[in-house]
Design an enzyme around this catalytic site. Structure first.
Site, PDB file in Angstrom:
ATOM      1  N   LYS A 249       0.850  -1.200   0.000  1.00  0.00           N
ATOM      2  CA  LYS A 249       0.000   0.000   0.000  1.00  0.00           C
ATOM      3  C   LYS A 249       0.884   1.247   0.000  1.00  0.00           C
ATOM      4  CE  LYS A 249      -0.251   0.059   5.019  1.00  0.00           C
ATOM      5  NZ  LYS A 249      -1.016   0.405   6.196  1.00  0.00           N
TER       6      LYS A 249
ATOM      7  N   ARG B 175      -9.904   0.198  15.487  1.00  0.00           N
ATOM      8  CA  ARG B 175      -9.881   0.903  14.195  1.00  0.00           C
ATOM      9  C   ARG B 175     -10.793   0.130  13.260  1.00  0.00           C
ATOM     10  NH1 ARG B 175      -3.968   1.958  11.665  1.00  0.00           N
ATOM     11  NH2 ARG B 175      -4.554   0.079  10.532  1.00  0.00           N
TER      12      ARG B 175
ATOM     13  N   TYR C 277      13.926  30.879   4.755  1.00  0.00           N
ATOM     14  CA  TYR C 277      12.780  31.650   5.252  1.00  0.00           C
ATOM     15  C   TYR C 277      12.849  31.881   6.760  1.00  0.00           C
ATOM     16  CZ  TYR C 277      10.532  30.751   0.752  1.00  0.00           C
ATOM     17  OH  TYR C 277      10.235  30.683  -0.578  1.00  0.00           O
TER      18      TYR C 277
ATOM     19  N   MET D 143       9.854  24.500   0.359  1.00  0.00           N
ATOM     20  CA  MET D 143       9.060  23.555  -0.430  1.00  0.00           C
ATOM     21  C   MET D 143       9.934  22.705  -1.354  1.00  0.00           C
ATOM     22  SD  MET D 143       5.807  24.308  -2.923  1.00  0.00           S
ATOM     23  CE  MET D 143       4.873  25.162  -1.688  1.00  0.00           C
TER      24      MET D 143
HETATM   25  C1  PLP Z   1      -3.971  -4.233   7.818  1.00  0.00           C
HETATM   26  C2  PLP Z   1      -2.498  -4.120   7.778  1.00  0.00           C
HETATM   27  N1  PLP Z   1      -1.748  -5.228   7.776  1.00  0.00           N
HETATM   28  C3  PLP Z   1      -0.397  -5.179   7.740  1.00  0.00           C
HETATM   29  C4  PLP Z   1       0.260  -3.974   7.689  1.00  0.00           C
HETATM   30  C5  PLP Z   1       1.773  -3.972   7.636  1.00  0.00           C
HETATM   31  O1  PLP Z   1       2.346  -3.422   8.781  1.00  0.00           O
HETATM   32  P1  PLP Z   1       3.946  -3.373   8.937  1.00  0.00           P
HETATM   33  O2  PLP Z   1       4.416  -2.372   7.955  1.00  0.00           O
HETATM   34  O3  PLP Z   1       4.167  -2.963  10.342  1.00  0.00           O
HETATM   35  O4  PLP Z   1       4.437  -4.739   8.617  1.00  0.00           O
HETATM   36  C6  PLP Z   1      -0.467  -2.782   7.701  1.00  0.00           C
HETATM   37  C7  PLP Z   1       0.204  -1.483   7.720  1.00  0.00           C
HETATM   38  O5  PLP Z   1      -0.056  -0.621   8.489  1.00  0.00           O
HETATM   39  C8  PLP Z   1      -1.888  -2.869   7.734  1.00  0.00           C
HETATM   40  O6  PLP Z   1      -2.639  -1.744   7.709  1.00  0.00           O
END
Ligand code: PLP
Length: 389
Positions: free
Chosen positions: A39, A141, A279, A327
């Site tokens: 991700k 969460r 700045y 920036m």
């Molecule tokens: C649902 C879920 N699983 C696994 C992970 C992987 O976590 P890590 O990077 O600590 O291995 C994440 C990342 O936050 C996550 O949101």
């Protein structure tokens, strides 16, 4: 044709050999399958290149947060098993379902939305939308609470019996596995066992139960179940030391940092004592000196909170940022050292040659190393080294 790295203002060098090594290293720590979490553009490393390498190195499947991230991988031709866990019941699931993206479901509203996207021949085994049910075992969460879990499992089991979905997995997420001896890990593991048993009692027989993230995988074998989900460990950053102290090398010797952020000096100039810099003029030169300008700023992911604190390496020596990160650029004061336009700058790297690490930058910026690599902006090209030739 792509620019050669020598011609670039700045780039993130991504070492695919280190990445493959980390995948293999993680696999030696568990008997479970591995989901590589890619991700957020693979935590800033570039999702497509990373995905291909981790799969070749032994990861069983990929995990992403958003539907867009899943689409990007599919459009790049990556047809591996792929799980997506953060989507709203308003989103269009057609493409995801048609390309076999597995959707994480944690409410009846999410389940109902999946059922609005049937595959025409979904009664053919293996063609129904594939889902994972997510339980909240204590993180507070995503995931269904124990109070809502039974109903969700019963509804999913009924839809599965009707051939409308396949429940591939049961999952939850750990809150504090990176903290030493945190009792929540054992509590969440126990809750997960109970919630998995309740799902089975409702008639579900999923292939995968998965709970562990990187710290769970490296430090808590009881959290492994059938599949571990690792992100940060694969990128070679020690999950047990998210806020490592400056200068600290990776605590886990088995992992190799994957990213090095490089740039070049864009300008140098001699200035007299008392000259203000950047700045707000928060830095004043203590003596006549040479200032060197580095063409990276907060638009590229250099945290502004590292102003006057962050360090970079030029020609083998470390220099602190003089004044504010802007920036697009920041300045270092190199004194009388012979730094010149075009000299190479290492912002962070593995630390093997005295350069700051990602963990150092986390400390400069008052954050965690996850954020340092993930926030690297789209203006910074990712340049891959190593990997299959
Ligand atoms: C649902 C879920 N699983 C696994 C992970 C992987 O976590 P890590 O990077 O600590 O291995 C994440 C990342 O936050 C996550 O949101």
């Amino acid at each position: 044709m792509a620019n050669s790295p020598e011609t670039l203002r700045a780039y993130a060098e991504v070492d695919l050999d280190a990445l493959a090594h980390n995948v293999r290293e993680v696999l030696t720590r568990t008997d479970a399958d591995l989901m590589a979490v890619v991700k957020a553009d693979a935590y800033g490393h570039g999702a497509v290149g990373i995905a291909r390498t981790v799969l070749a190195a032994g990861a069983r499947m990929l995990g992403v947060a958003t539907l867009d991230e899943a689409v990007t991988l599919r459009l790049a031709g990556i047809d591996a098993q792929l799980v997506c866990w953060l989507w709203t019941p308003q989103e269009d699931l057609r493409y995801a379902v048609d390309t076999g993206v597995e959707l994480v479901v944690y409410s009846l509203a999410h389940l109902a939305r999946v059922l609005e996207f049937p595959v025409p021949d979904s009664r053919v085994p293996g063609r129904a939308p594939r889902i994972h049910l997510k339980a909240d075992t204590g993180l507070g969460r995503g995931g269904a609470t124990p109070a809502d879990w039974q109903e969700l499992c019963r509804a999913a089991a009924a839809a599965e019996r009707d051939g409308l979905i396949t429940v591939v997995g049961l999952m939850s997420h750990l809150a504090s596995a990176d903290e030493e001896d945190d009792p929540s890990v054992g509590e969440q593991t126990e809750n997960f066992r109970e919630m998995a048993a309740a799902a089975e009692a409702a008639g579900l027989t999923p292939e995968y139960r998965h709970l562990a993230n990187s710290p769970g995988t490296l430090d808590h074998p009881a959290t492994h179940f059938d599949l571990v989900r690792c992100g940060i460990a694969l990128y070679g950053l020690d999950p047990l030391r998210a806020d490592a102290t400056p200068g600290g090398r990776q605590v886990d010797p088995g992992l190799r940092p994957v990213m090095t952020l490089r740039s070049r000096v864009v300008l140098t100039k001699r200035v007299p004592a008392g000259h203000g810099v950047s700045y707000g003029l928060t830095y004043r030169t203590p003596a006549e000196t040479t200032l060197a300008l580095i063409p990276l700023g907060y638009a590229d992911g250099i945290p502004r909170s590292a102003s006057s604190r962050g360090e970079v390496q030029v020609n083998g020596r470390r220099y602190r940022i003089a004044g504010r990160v802007a920036m697009d650029q920041f300045v270092i004061d190199v004194g009388d050292d012979p730094v010149e336009i075009g000299d190479q700058v290492v912002v962070f790297g593995p630390g093997d040659h005295g350069e700051p690490t990602v963990a150092d930058w986390a400390t400069y910026a008052g954050t965690i190393h996850y954020e340092i690599v993930t926030r690297l902006g789209p203006r910074v090209p990712r340049v891959y080294i190593g990997g299959p030739s």
